[in-house]
Write a protein that holds these residues in place. Sequence first.
Motif, short mmCIF file in Angstrom:
data_model
loop_
_atom_site.label_atom_id
_atom_site.label_comp_id
_atom_site.label_asym_id
_atom_site.label_seq_id
_atom_site.Cartn_x
_atom_site.Cartn_y
_atom_site.Cartn_z
N LYS A 1 94.55 -15.19 107.65
CA LYS A 1 94.66 -16.19 106.63
C LYS A 1 93.15 -16.99 106.78
CE LYS A 1 98.91 -15.51 106.07
NZ LYS A 1 98.71 -14.12 106.39
N ILE A 2 92.55 -17.21 105.59
CA ILE A 2 91.42 -17.63 105.78
C ILE A 2 91.05 -18.58 104.36
CG2 ILE A 2 90.17 -15.45 105.09
CD1 ILE A 2 87.91 -16.17 106.70
N ALA A 3 90.23 -19.77 104.47
CA ALA A 3 89.43 -20.21 103.15
C ALA A 3 88.31 -20.59 103.60
CB ALA A 3 90.46 -21.52 103.08
N VAL A 4 87.16 -20.37 102.64
CA VAL A 4 85.95 -20.60 103.02
C VAL A 4 85.25 -21.42 102.10
CG1 VAL A 4 83.57 -19.40 103.58
CG2 VAL A 4 85.79 -18.41 104.16
N GLU A 5 84.45 -22.45 102.43
CA GLU A 5 83.74 -23.14 101.38
C GLU A 5 82.23 -23.10 101.79
OE1 GLU A 5 85.02 -24.49 98.93
OE2 GLU A 5 86.98 -24.50 99.01
N VAL A 6 81.37 -22.91 100.64
CA VAL A 6 79.96 -22.92 101.01
C VAL A 6 79.28 -23.68 100.13
CG1 VAL A 6 77.94 -20.97 100.72
CG2 VAL A 6 80.17 -20.13 101.55
N LEU A 7 78.18 -24.18 100.64
CA LEU A 7 77.16 -25.23 100.10
C LEU A 7 75.77 -24.77 100.34
CD1 LEU A 7 76.49 -27.44 98.24
CD2 LEU A 7 76.46 -29.26 100.16
N LEU A 8 74.95 -24.38 99.30
CA LEU A 8 73.86 -23.59 99.49
C LEU A 8 72.78 -24.50 99.02
CD1 LEU A 8 72.36 -20.77 100.62
CD2 LEU A 8 72.95 -20.03 98.38
N GLY A 9 71.67 -24.46 99.53
CA GLY A 9 70.52 -25.12 98.76
C GLY A 9 69.32 -25.60 99.51
N THR B 1 61.56 -20.67 87.25
CA THR B 1 61.87 -20.28 88.50
C THR B 1 63.16 -20.53 89.06
OG1 THR B 1 59.44 -19.99 89.20
CG2 THR B 1 60.98 -19.95 90.83
N GLY B 2 64.18 -19.59 89.30
CA GLY B 2 65.25 -20.09 89.84
C GLY B 2 65.63 -20.04 91.15
N GLY B 3 66.76 -19.88 91.54
CA GLY B 3 67.26 -19.74 92.86
C GLY B 3 67.60 -21.21 93.54
N PHE B 4 67.96 -20.99 94.68
CA PHE B 4 68.70 -22.17 95.44
C PHE B 4 67.49 -23.31 96.03
CE2 PHE B 4 69.08 -18.65 98.14
CZ PHE B 4 68.29 -18.92 99.21
N ASN B 5 66.25 -22.90 95.76
CA ASN B 5 65.22 -23.74 96.06
C ASN B 5 64.87 -24.87 94.90
OD1 ASN B 5 64.70 -22.81 98.80
ND2 ASN B 5 63.41 -21.11 97.86
N VAL B 6 65.31 -24.26 93.74
CA VAL B 6 65.49 -25.38 92.78
C VAL B 6 66.89 -25.82 92.14
CG1 VAL B 6 63.13 -24.77 92.07
CG2 VAL B 6 65.27 -23.67 90.91
N ASP B 7 67.65 -25.62 92.77
CA ASP B 7 69.06 -25.67 92.37
C ASP B 7 70.07 -25.43 93.65
OD1 ASP B 7 71.56 -26.57 90.90
OD2 ASP B 7 71.25 -24.44 89.87
N THR B 8 71.19 -26.26 93.75
CA THR B 8 72.24 -25.89 94.69
C THR B 8 73.21 -25.05 94.41
OG1 THR B 8 73.61 -27.90 94.19
CG2 THR B 8 71.91 -28.13 95.73
N GLY B 9 73.96 -24.30 95.25
CA GLY B 9 75.05 -23.36 94.93
C GLY B 9 76.31 -23.74 95.67
N ALA B 10 77.44 -23.57 95.05
CA ALA B 10 78.69 -24.00 95.82
C ALA B 10 79.87 -23.03 95.50
CB ALA B 10 79.15 -25.35 95.29
N THR B 11 80.76 -22.71 96.16
CA THR B 11 81.79 -21.59 95.84
C THR B 11 82.76 -22.33 94.75
OG1 THR B 11 82.83 -22.65 97.63
CG2 THR B 11 82.16 -20.68 97.96
N ASN B 12 83.12 -21.38 93.96
CA ASN B 12 84.01 -21.53 92.70
C ASN B 12 83.70 -22.55 91.77
OD1 ASN B 12 86.16 -19.70 93.40
ND2 ASN B 12 86.56 -20.99 95.38
#
Length: 258
Positions: free
Chosen positions: A33-41, A164-175
Amino acid sequence: MFEKVNPRHPDKIADCIAGAIVDLAYKENENPKIAVEVLLGHGNCHVIIETDCNLNKKEIATSIKRIAGDVIADIKIVEQDIHLSNNQKEKIRCGDNGIFKGVPTSDEEKKLSLIAREIYSNYPYDGKYILDGDKLIICQSNISTEILKAIYPKAIVNPLGDWTGGFNVDTGATNRKLGSDMGRAVTGGGLHGKDLSKADVSVNIYAHLKAQEENREIELSCAIGDETVDGRPYSEIVEIARNYINSIGGFEEFAKWG
């Protein structure tokens, strides 16, 4: 009209990290049983994990580094809520409320998915793409607009110029890219970072597969604790979803394209 984002988009990197952590849980337990939330940037990756598994933070950090590169990992693991845990103690039962839809994949969705994968195979950088009838929009980072325009002369390519993309110019989040992952079947709940007991995962997969098989739209609903969905034991739906996830290589692979 359909949008697709590739696996190097910041939101998809977050989905892949969540999927990799779920894969780790399934290595430890057949039915975790697992639920994961990720915030990246911007050099940081924050992960919150609710689980009944004894996960190793070093393994999680290794997965984060493999997928996202050299970021500072902030990992918090907490035990799953006791009420949710008790719901699954005796048998596999529906882990959440939900309304779900499966839709046969359209020719437009198939076409754009092929274009997205083709571009990504040659230029594996942050990118997103839209197809609206004959109108194709390509936003692809780290490659000259002129090169892509030569390959796709009728497309609108990088309308604001090279980027130029990626998480150094934008943030990422699950779902956050469910439209890309589910097309016209988008309903409530997210696909990524969850075990198979969650209806958001298993019933969505089941509805999608049934829609392809029967070539019609499928609509389903369920409540937490249900033992049957669509006239089938919920445990059977979980196994159908498990076989699908295994067939594509696990939850991280599932997260790459949805």
